[in-house]
Enzyme design. Structure first.
Site, mmCIF file in Angstrom:
data_model
loop_
_atom_site.group_PDB
_atom_site.id
_atom_site.type_symbol
_atom_site.label_atom_id
_atom_site.label_comp_id
_atom_site.label_asym_id
_atom_site.label_seq_id
_atom_site.Cartn_x
_atom_site.Cartn_y
_atom_site.Cartn_z
ATOM 1 N N HIS A 102 0.837 -1.208 0.000
ATOM 2 C CA HIS A 102 0.000 0.000 0.000
ATOM 3 C C HIS A 102 0.872 1.259 0.000
ATOM 4 O O HIS A 102 1.847 1.326 0.736
ATOM 5 C CB HIS A 102 -0.883 -0.029 1.251
ATOM 6 C CG HIS A 102 -2.066 0.898 1.170
ATOM 7 N ND1 HIS A 102 -1.933 2.253 1.269
ATOM 8 C CD2 HIS A 102 -3.375 0.663 0.979
ATOM 9 C CE1 HIS A 102 -3.129 2.811 1.155
ATOM 10 N NE2 HIS A 102 -4.025 1.860 0.976
ATOM 11 N N GLY A 155 5.627 22.224 9.690
ATOM 12 C CA GLY A 155 6.914 21.579 9.987
ATOM 13 C C GLY A 155 8.011 21.937 9.002
ATOM 14 O O GLY A 155 7.805 22.686 8.036
ATOM 15 N N HIS A 174 10.744 13.386 8.893
ATOM 16 C CA HIS A 174 11.214 12.778 10.143
ATOM 17 C C HIS A 174 12.112 11.604 9.735
ATOM 18 O O HIS A 174 11.753 10.847 8.826
ATOM 19 C CB HIS A 174 10.002 12.301 10.938
ATOM 20 C CG HIS A 174 10.351 11.730 12.290
ATOM 21 N ND1 HIS A 174 10.908 10.476 12.446
ATOM 22 C CD2 HIS A 174 10.227 12.239 13.535
ATOM 23 C CE1 HIS A 174 11.097 10.244 13.739
ATOM 24 N NE2 HIS A 174 10.692 11.300 14.420
ATOM 25 N N PRO A 175 13.284 11.422 10.374
ATOM 26 C CA PRO A 175 14.267 10.437 9.897
ATOM 27 C C PRO A 175 13.731 9.006 9.824
ATOM 28 O O PRO A 175 14.182 8.224 8.982
ATOM 29 C CB PRO A 175 15.413 10.547 10.899
ATOM 30 C CG PRO A 175 14.865 11.315 12.076
ATOM 31 C CD PRO A 175 13.798 12.191 11.526
ATOM 32 N N THR A 176 12.795 8.648 10.687
ATOM 33 C CA THR A 176 12.245 7.282 10.618
ATOM 34 C C THR A 176 10.745 7.265 10.368
ATOM 35 O O THR A 176 10.217 6.330 9.778
ATOM 36 C CB THR A 176 12.493 6.513 11.944
ATOM 37 O OG1 THR A 176 11.978 7.308 13.038
ATOM 38 C CG2 THR A 176 13.982 6.273 12.166
ATOM 39 N N ALA A 177 10.026 8.307 10.794
ATOM 40 C CA ALA A 177 8.560 8.270 10.740
ATOM 41 C C ALA A 177 7.994 9.042 9.544
ATOM 42 O O ALA A 177 6.771 9.109 9.379
ATOM 43 C CB ALA A 177 7.966 8.819 12.039
ATOM 44 N N GLY A 178 8.865 9.615 8.683
ATOM 45 C CA GLY A 178 8.406 10.239 7.446
ATOM 46 C C GLY A 178 7.527 11.454 7.651
ATOM 47 O O GLY A 178 7.885 12.390 8.367
ATOM 48 N N ARG A 237 11.206 21.477 6.262
ATOM 49 C CA ARG A 237 11.215 20.952 4.890
ATOM 50 C C ARG A 237 12.075 19.696 4.790
ATOM 51 O O ARG A 237 12.896 19.533 3.880
ATOM 52 C CB ARG A 237 11.721 22.016 3.932
ATOM 53 C CG ARG A 237 10.708 23.136 3.834
ATOM 54 C CD ARG A 237 11.273 24.424 3.318
ATOM 55 N NE ARG A 237 10.280 25.477 3.496
ATOM 56 C CZ ARG A 237 10.453 26.713 3.073
ATOM 57 N NH1 ARG A 237 11.553 27.078 2.444
ATOM 58 N NH2 ARG A 237 9.511 27.595 3.276
#
Lengths: 305, 305
Positions: B83, B164, B169-173, B166
């Site tokens: 998905h 937020g 988030h490094p792991t959570a996108g 530009r």
């Protein structure tokens, strides 16, 4: 675990004096665990019909409170109205709604009947599923001769009450307490003023004429509107669904070249009765009532109480 | 006065690790004023879809709790699934259910989006009714290139987030937060294995082929059963009722001499959508939802809280 849920539809012999009506209804409001679904006072019938839902214990509590008011404020010796009656508190049927069996509702009716007699002195007859004698299943048999007739007849062995003395309460008469299934009142209005057609359809669709079981029909004129009505009570909607009754009426109406103008659902209807019919018309497979947001919310609210 | 009621259907990018799934779902259980209606984890999609209902305030509280878990335990750099997705918390749509306007749900989405960013550092895009730019109404536009593509593209002005920095988030996108109407998923299974017929019917019934507005249809094979399916999303059931969509499919199926084998209602459905269709099929005049016992009980329970 979900709470047990019953409906109760007490009928009181007062449809005119609004102060008395409000005093009877007052205990049904705002009691935790018991909801006042509906109440209708009819001046011609001189009768008040209340619909309650809730858990068995609080429903009984508010019934005793309301009955005490009715017994003290209604005098059957001065009561006149179009509807048959034997008492100030005329009938009290208990109806299983959720997570409760008919047997449990019968027990509830018996328990409540004894308590009601103890607290008010009014003699009690048990009817329908709660009847102790087969001939008392039919409410009509218990109400034969109404208050005035029963006053004398109560002395005769076959008319002794199930609970209490062999004499009516001097002003509040007697009360019929029972258990029955949920009754759906459903009307089909036909696009004709020929009452013969409504009566003929009522005859072939209803149980008494050999039609569908658990279905009572009569034909009535709707004079103001120039229509006729097949007025239907479905006394066991799990045995004969709304859609089946309606489709049979539609089928018979075709014979007379008469259209169904509209239908009416009168009073309260349980959601499963409607969902069963929607599943028929929409051919829905495997539909679960808990897919309906509101029913799921109710389930969750019921659980957390 | 009845409480405001919204639905929220957050989608999380985790459909395989059951400990993570349970940790995300845990805050949704047993919070007063918020009900967990349903949750489904799909391993192929590697995605968790939750359905909540409740008052706006408690729904937001549990969403923040669950989102914090998802952000800390899901790493999009290691995530694979069928998905499309851009974040650990992928989409959060707010849906008006009762006594709340779409405008209020849009405000709610904006308010929640700012708070969510503050507490997690994840950038936010607003979509559908909550979109701040017309081109972001469509979720597909926001998710273009998915997590991997957006990682680079977020630097480009047209893909800057609404809230937020530009940079993802490094792991959570990133997360898409929106407001939309309630969506009904409804399938009509046809008694043929000819997928061409399902596709043709889908084309003429759905809005994109010039059929009914607010209706999306595709034709799908149901290979195991030897049937084909017209798979339908009604994105505004107040504009196009279930019965109208179904009757149009039935009408078109006749052209091909193909019967409707059955239909399926998938997931949650609001009661008014079903009552509207029952009123059509049964020609019920003047029917009020508060005549349905369960809806009346829900109303009364909602009032007393």
């Amino acid at each position: 675990m979900a709470k047990q849920l019953i409906e109760c539809v007490p009928n009181f012999s007062e449809g005119r004096r609004s102060d008395v009506i409000e005093a009877i209804v007052a205990p049904f409001r705002k009691r935790k665990g018991c909801a006042l679904l509906d109440y209708r006072a009819d001046a011609d019938h001189n009768r008040l019909v209340v619909s309650l839902a809730g858990e068995p214990a609080p429903v009984q509590e508010v019934l005793i409170e309301a009955a005490t008011v009715a017994v003290s404020r209604i005098d059957l010796n001065r009561h006149q109205g179009g509807h048959p009656r034997i008492g100030a508190v005329d009938v009290v049927p208990f109806v299983p709604l959720r997570d409760i069996t008919m047997e449990a509702c019968v027990e509830l009716a018996h328990h409540f009947g004894r308590r009601y007699h103890q607290e008010t002195g009014v003699p009690v007859y048990f009817y329908e599923e709660a009847a102790l004698m087969p001939e008392r299943r039919r409410l009509e048999a218990i109400r034969k001769g109404q208050y005035e007739g029963l006053k004398k007849d109560i002395q005769r062995p076959e008319r002794h009450p199930d609970v209490g003395e062999r004499t009516l309460h001097p002003t509040a008469g007697a009360t019929a307490i029972g258990a029955r299934k949920f009754l759906i009142a459903f009307n089909v209005n036909l696009g004709t003023d020929d009452i013969g057609i409504a009566r003929e359809i009522a005859k072939v669709v209803g149980a008494s004429g050999g039609g569908l079981g658990h279905v009572k029909c009569i034909g009535l004129p709707l004079k103001d509107r120039g229509l006729v009505q097949v007025s239907i009570n479905i006394v066991d909607y799990e045995k004969n669904a709304l859609y089946r009754v309606l489709e049979l009426v539609r089928m018979e109406a075709k014979r007379w070249g008469v259209p169904v103008a509209e239908t009416e659902l009168y009073g309260m209807v349980p959601a499963p009765a409607l969902l069963d019919s929607i599943a028929y018309y929409m051919q829905t497979a495997g539909f679960d009532p808990s897919q309906v947001i509101e029913l799921r919310l109710l389930e969750l609210l019921g659980d957390e109480k």
